[in-house]
Scaffold this motif. Sequence first.
Motif, short mmCIF file in Angstrom:
data_model
loop_
_atom_site.label_atom_id
_atom_site.label_comp_id
_atom_site.label_asym_id
_atom_site.label_seq_id
_atom_site.Cartn_x
_atom_site.Cartn_y
_atom_site.Cartn_z
N TYR A 54 0.81 -1.22 0.00
CA TYR A 54 0.00 0.00 0.00
C TYR A 54 0.84 1.27 0.00
O TYR A 54 0.32 2.36 -0.13
N ALA A 55 2.16 1.13 0.21
CA ALA A 55 3.03 2.30 0.33
C ALA A 55 3.62 2.67 -1.02
O ALA A 55 3.80 1.83 -1.90
N TRP A 96 1.08 9.54 12.12
CA TRP A 96 0.81 8.27 11.43
C TRP A 96 -0.69 7.96 11.50
O TRP A 96 -1.30 7.54 10.51
N ILE A 100 -1.94 7.99 7.82
CA ILE A 100 -1.90 6.65 7.25
C ILE A 100 -3.20 5.88 7.46
O ILE A 100 -3.67 5.19 6.56
N LYS A 103 -5.73 7.06 4.99
CA LYS A 103 -5.23 6.67 3.67
C LYS A 103 -5.51 5.18 3.42
O LYS A 103 -6.00 4.81 2.34
N ARG A 104 -5.23 4.34 4.41
CA ARG A 104 -5.44 2.90 4.23
C ARG A 104 -6.92 2.59 4.06
O ARG A 104 -7.29 1.71 3.28
N HIS A 130 -2.25 3.57 -4.36
CA HIS A 130 -1.30 4.08 -3.39
C HIS A 130 -0.67 5.33 -3.97
O HIS A 130 -0.61 5.52 -5.16
N SER A 135 -3.49 9.87 -0.31
CA SER A 135 -2.85 10.31 0.93
C SER A 135 -3.11 11.79 1.14
O SER A 135 -2.62 12.64 0.40
N GLU A 180 2.47 13.00 3.96
CA GLU A 180 3.18 11.74 4.14
C GLU A 180 4.57 11.80 3.50
O GLU A 180 4.73 12.17 2.35
N ASP A 185 4.86 5.24 5.87
CA ASP A 185 4.02 4.06 5.67
C ASP A 185 4.81 2.76 5.60
O ASP A 185 4.23 1.69 5.45
N TYR A 190 1.96 -1.35 10.16
CA TYR A 190 0.51 -1.15 10.20
C TYR A 190 -0.19 -2.27 10.96
O TYR A 190 -1.13 -2.02 11.72
#
Length: 242
Positions: A54-55, A96, A100, A103-104, A130, A135, A180, A185, A190
């Motif tokens: 995902y990063a 984070w 993040i 975003k996730r 991603h 983000s 970010e 990430d 995570y």
Amino acid sequence: MEHDIRALTARLIAQRWLPRKDPMVRRALIDETFRHEIDQRLASVGLRLLDNPYAAHVAVGLTPDALEPTFGSGREYQASNMGLTRDEIALLVVLWALIILPKRERQVTRQNLANEGQEELFAAEQPVAHGAEVSAGVSEASLIADFGPRLGGKTKVRNFMLGRLARLGFIERRSGMLLEGPLLDVALDYRLMADRIIHGTLAGVLSDAGHPPPAADAFALAGADDEDEFDGDMPEPGSEIF
């Protein structure tokens, strides 16, 4: 192939992170033989490739058996091998959670910033997104107003703590926004962090500051399992970064 292996290994060690779009990184992610050779080369010097599908970046970090021999002699290792203070680590975890986790949630539901909140027809057929399109940033002024008094004062957060996190590659500061960075990430796990934040103490702190974390079902969609339930100890952000 040997030349490419040496080149990618050297770049990872020298630069610490590389974008997933880099041709050699893409090859390492799809070519099993090439990836095996990269892993072997890094492991021979106590390193490993930090990769998160995902990063937008990959990074290089220490293998677990290399952590103590490398950083164990320094007092700062008790908090972070990057020398971060407890307040800086707390701010890093807050950032984070604010950047993040949402975003996730957008990634696992196949949404980007432009259509957030709208139903998407055939969303299941879209690729996992991603990068910048999913983000979102956090207002620096808002973050400082909400958390500055808890972390040593607004001046300290603005002039020292955020600057340090930016120099280390966790965040980027642009026009009053905190975005970010390449490490945010991949450096923080995570699978360990999300459930502890969504169901832990930080959830209440974020909610009190007007930043409620996303729903727990986003964490479930991201592939967590029951073995990662909160055990009472917060993991050490950055403990694997080279």
